[in-house]
Design a protein around this motif. Structure first.
Motif, mmCIF file in Angstrom:
data_model
loop_
_atom_site.group_PDB
_atom_site.id
_atom_site.type_symbol
_atom_site.label_atom_id
_atom_site.label_comp_id
_atom_site.label_asym_id
_atom_site.label_seq_id
_atom_site.Cartn_x
_atom_site.Cartn_y
_atom_site.Cartn_z
ATOM 1 N N PHE A 281 0.683 -1.035 0.024
ATOM 2 C CA PHE A 281 0.017 0.193 0.027
ATOM 3 C C PHE A 281 0.713 1.386 0.228
ATOM 4 C CE2 PHE A 281 -2.393 -3.358 2.169
ATOM 5 C CZ PHE A 281 -3.549 -3.368 1.202
ATOM 6 N N LYS A 282 2.331 0.986 -0.075
ATOM 7 C CA LYS A 282 3.095 2.396 -0.116
ATOM 8 C C LYS A 282 2.967 3.117 -1.306
ATOM 9 C CE LYS A 282 8.022 3.190 0.505
ATOM 10 N NZ LYS A 282 9.324 2.963 0.336
ATOM 11 N N ASN A 283 2.526 2.343 -2.401
ATOM 12 C CA ASN A 283 2.699 2.968 -3.827
ATOM 13 C C ASN A 283 1.246 3.650 -4.092
ATOM 14 O OD1 ASN A 283 2.285 3.527 -6.750
ATOM 15 N ND2 ASN A 283 3.709 1.917 -7.091
ATOM 16 N N HIS A 284 1.012 4.800 -3.829
ATOM 17 C CA HIS A 284 -0.354 5.719 -3.949
ATOM 18 C C HIS A 284 -0.985 5.419 -5.126
ATOM 19 C CE1 HIS A 284 1.062 8.321 -0.322
ATOM 20 N NE2 HIS A 284 0.798 7.243 0.027
ATOM 21 N N GLN A 285 -0.175 5.519 -6.444
ATOM 22 C CA GLN A 285 -0.817 5.449 -7.572
ATOM 23 C C GLN A 285 -1.462 3.942 -7.777
ATOM 24 O OE1 GLN A 285 1.309 6.492 -11.680
ATOM 25 N NE2 GLN A 285 1.827 3.987 -11.203
ATOM 26 N N ASP A 286 -0.993 2.936 -7.211
ATOM 27 C CA ASP A 286 -1.684 1.600 -7.546
ATOM 28 C C ASP A 286 -2.883 1.734 -6.474
ATOM 29 O OD1 ASP A 286 0.243 0.731 -9.264
ATOM 30 O OD2 ASP A 286 1.589 -0.404 -7.620
ATOM 31 N N LEU B 267 -4.531 4.140 -5.356
ATOM 32 C CA LEU B 267 -5.625 5.116 -6.027
ATOM 33 C C LEU B 267 -6.219 4.458 -7.273
ATOM 34 C CD1 LEU B 267 -3.868 8.675 -5.616
ATOM 35 C CD2 LEU B 267 -5.888 7.669 -4.338
ATOM 36 N N THR B 268 -5.595 3.696 -8.045
ATOM 37 C CA THR B 268 -6.102 3.249 -9.231
ATOM 38 C C THR B 268 -7.359 2.009 -8.697
ATOM 39 O OG1 THR B 268 -4.060 3.674 -10.312
ATOM 40 C CG2 THR B 268 -5.548 2.110 -11.250
ATOM 41 N N ALA B 269 -6.587 1.302 -7.578
ATOM 42 C CA ALA B 269 -7.516 0.113 -7.310
ATOM 43 C C ALA B 269 -8.813 0.723 -6.607
ATOM 44 C CB ALA B 269 -6.675 -0.676 -6.182
ATOM 45 N N THR B 270 -8.658 1.840 -5.942
ATOM 46 C CA THR B 270 -9.864 2.510 -5.250
ATOM 47 C C THR B 270 -10.649 3.013 -6.241
ATOM 48 O OG1 THR B 270 -8.796 2.989 -3.304
ATOM 49 C CG2 THR B 270 -10.701 4.039 -3.614
ATOM 50 N N ALA B 271 -10.275 3.578 -7.243
ATOM 51 C CA ALA B 271 -11.098 4.001 -8.507
ATOM 52 C C ALA B 271 -11.820 2.957 -8.964
ATOM 53 C CB ALA B 271 -10.118 4.746 -9.228
ATOM 54 N N VAL B 272 -11.113 1.947 -9.318
ATOM 55 C CA VAL B 272 -11.806 0.669 -10.011
ATOM 56 C C VAL B 272 -12.831 0.011 -8.956
ATOM 57 C CG1 VAL B 272 -11.434 -1.737 -10.968
ATOM 58 C CG2 VAL B 272 -9.623 0.162 -11.399
ATOM 59 N N TRP B 273 -12.570 -0.061 -7.750
ATOM 60 C CA TRP B 273 -13.736 -0.537 -6.788
ATOM 61 C C TRP B 273 -14.955 0.205 -6.950
ATOM 62 C CZ3 TRP B 273 -14.672 2.542 -2.600
ATOM 63 C CH2 TRP B 273 -15.710 2.087 -1.513
ATOM 64 N N TYR B 274 -14.448 1.801 -6.612
ATOM 65 C CA TYR B 274 -15.619 2.627 -6.892
ATOM 66 C C TYR B 274 -16.598 2.393 -8.092
ATOM 67 C CZ TYR B 274 -18.451 7.017 -6.317
ATOM 68 O OH TYR B 274 -19.415 7.829 -6.178
ATOM 69 N N LEU B 275 -15.860 2.317 -9.252
ATOM 70 C CA LEU B 275 -16.791 2.514 -10.612
ATOM 71 C C LEU B 275 -17.531 0.916 -10.702
ATOM 72 C CD1 LEU B 275 -14.182 4.032 -13.026
ATOM 73 C CD2 LEU B 275 -16.398 4.912 -12.104
ATOM 74 N N VAL B 276 -16.890 -0.041 -10.090
ATOM 75 C CA VAL B 276 -17.457 -1.336 -10.213
ATOM 76 C C VAL B 276 -18.635 -1.510 -9.304
ATOM 77 C CG1 VAL B 276 -17.422 -3.865 -9.849
ATOM 78 C CG2 VAL B 276 -15.250 -2.757 -10.952
ATOM 79 N N ASN B 277 -18.581 -0.744 -8.252
ATOM 80 C CA ASN B 277 -19.835 -0.646 -7.322
ATOM 81 C C ASN B 277 -20.566 0.177 -7.518
ATOM 82 O OD1 ASN B 277 -19.209 -3.257 -5.002
ATOM 83 N ND2 ASN B 277 -16.930 -2.400 -5.713
#
Length: 286
Positions: free
Chosen positions: A83-88, A90-100
């Motif tokens: 979770f140190k890489n903020h880019q990864d 934030l990308t995973a969070t954006a995908v999670w938000y859009l899927v749900n």
């Protein structure tokens, strides 16, 4: 295919960068896995993501970075390092938000549409081969000659989310101890183990072929069986070989012989009982 063309394609596949497209495909599949595991059984009830968005997000992140978390656990590195890489993240969070939470559930429906579903699955399998290869390389640097440890790390890099599901479900208040991956290994685990063994043999020099060809072969292996699963319903091609192995080396033949002998003994006893009853009736008639 022309060998030179094949080699050029293999070299291109070997040098592919995982971010963003391949990582996004992984995040989509993990988000869908959590969402569908929470899908209501009763019509009209709300989705888990509506009631418990924080738990849903944490569970999805655990699956998205499962291979790195479990790998770090084995090699003694901090578990939160992925979770140190903020880019990864934030990308995973954006995908999670859009899927749900996308309007009209558009992203989820598109992800389940067959052409998009096949594309996402293929991208995920390319990423799986990449993760296994790098996991094997890293483990061989830390533990050269410790092939069991190397094999475990390679498998966790390729199929870590299956082993993380028990803990991820606990975050969501679910507990299914009879469905963990150790009890019922999926094809992904078996395929990851096979790929790990291939990469180990390559590193030790037992496979005399260019790295790009071996890597591309592993990618084709994963893509072929994932498409076979989605299109043809072939979920585990290892099952026939497992059944044969268990029959020969795990007592299957002995158990079958024992059952056959027991059946013959029962039938013999039943026949003797019938004969005795028949003789008794004949004596009464006399």
């Amino acid at each position: 295919m022309d060998p030179q063309t094949f080699m050029e394609i293999a070299n291109v596949v070997t040098k592919l960068k995982m971010y963003p497209y391949f990582d996004v495909a992984n995040y989509i599949l993990m988000s869908i896995m959590v969402r569908e595991d929470n899908h209501p059984q009763t019509a009209g009830s709300q989705l888990f993501s509506r009631k418990h968005p924080l738990a849903c997000w944490i569970a999805t992140m655990l699956l998205c970075f499962a291979g790195s978390i479990l790998g770090n656990l084995l090699v003694g590195e901090p578990l939160i390092l992925p979770f140190k890489n903020h880019q990864d993240l934030l990308t995973a969070t954006a995908v999670w938000y859009l899927v749900n939470y996308s309007p009209f559930d558009l992203v989820y429906k598109l992800s389940k549409f067959l052409p998009f579903k096949l594309t996402i699955a293929c991208l995920k399998e390319i990423q799986r081969a990449h993760k296994i290869q790098h996991g094997v390389q890293y483990a061989m640097k830390l533990y050269p000659g410790s092939y069991v440890i190397i094999g475990i790390i390679g498998v966790l890099k390729g199929a870590g989310y299956y082993y993380m599901r028990a803990f991820e479900r606990l975050v969501r208040g679910l507990w299914f101890p009879a469905t963990n991956e150790i009890l019922q290994p999926a094809f992904v685990t078996k395929g990851s183990l096979a790929a790990t063994i291939i990469f180990i043999l390559e590193k030790k020099g037992y496979i005399d072929a260019p790295h790009a060809v071996i890597y591309f072969g592993v990618v084709i292996f994963f893509i072929y069986f994932r498409l076979s699963s989605l299109l043809l319903g072939i979920h585990d091609p290892f099952v026939p070989f497992e059944n044969l192995f268990c029959a020969i080396f795990m007592g299957g033949v002995v158990d079958a012989m024992r059952r056959a002998l027991s059946r013959e003994k029962v039938e013999e006893n039943a026949q003797n009982a019938r004969n005795a009853a028949k003789s008794k009736d004949e004596k009464k008639n006399d």
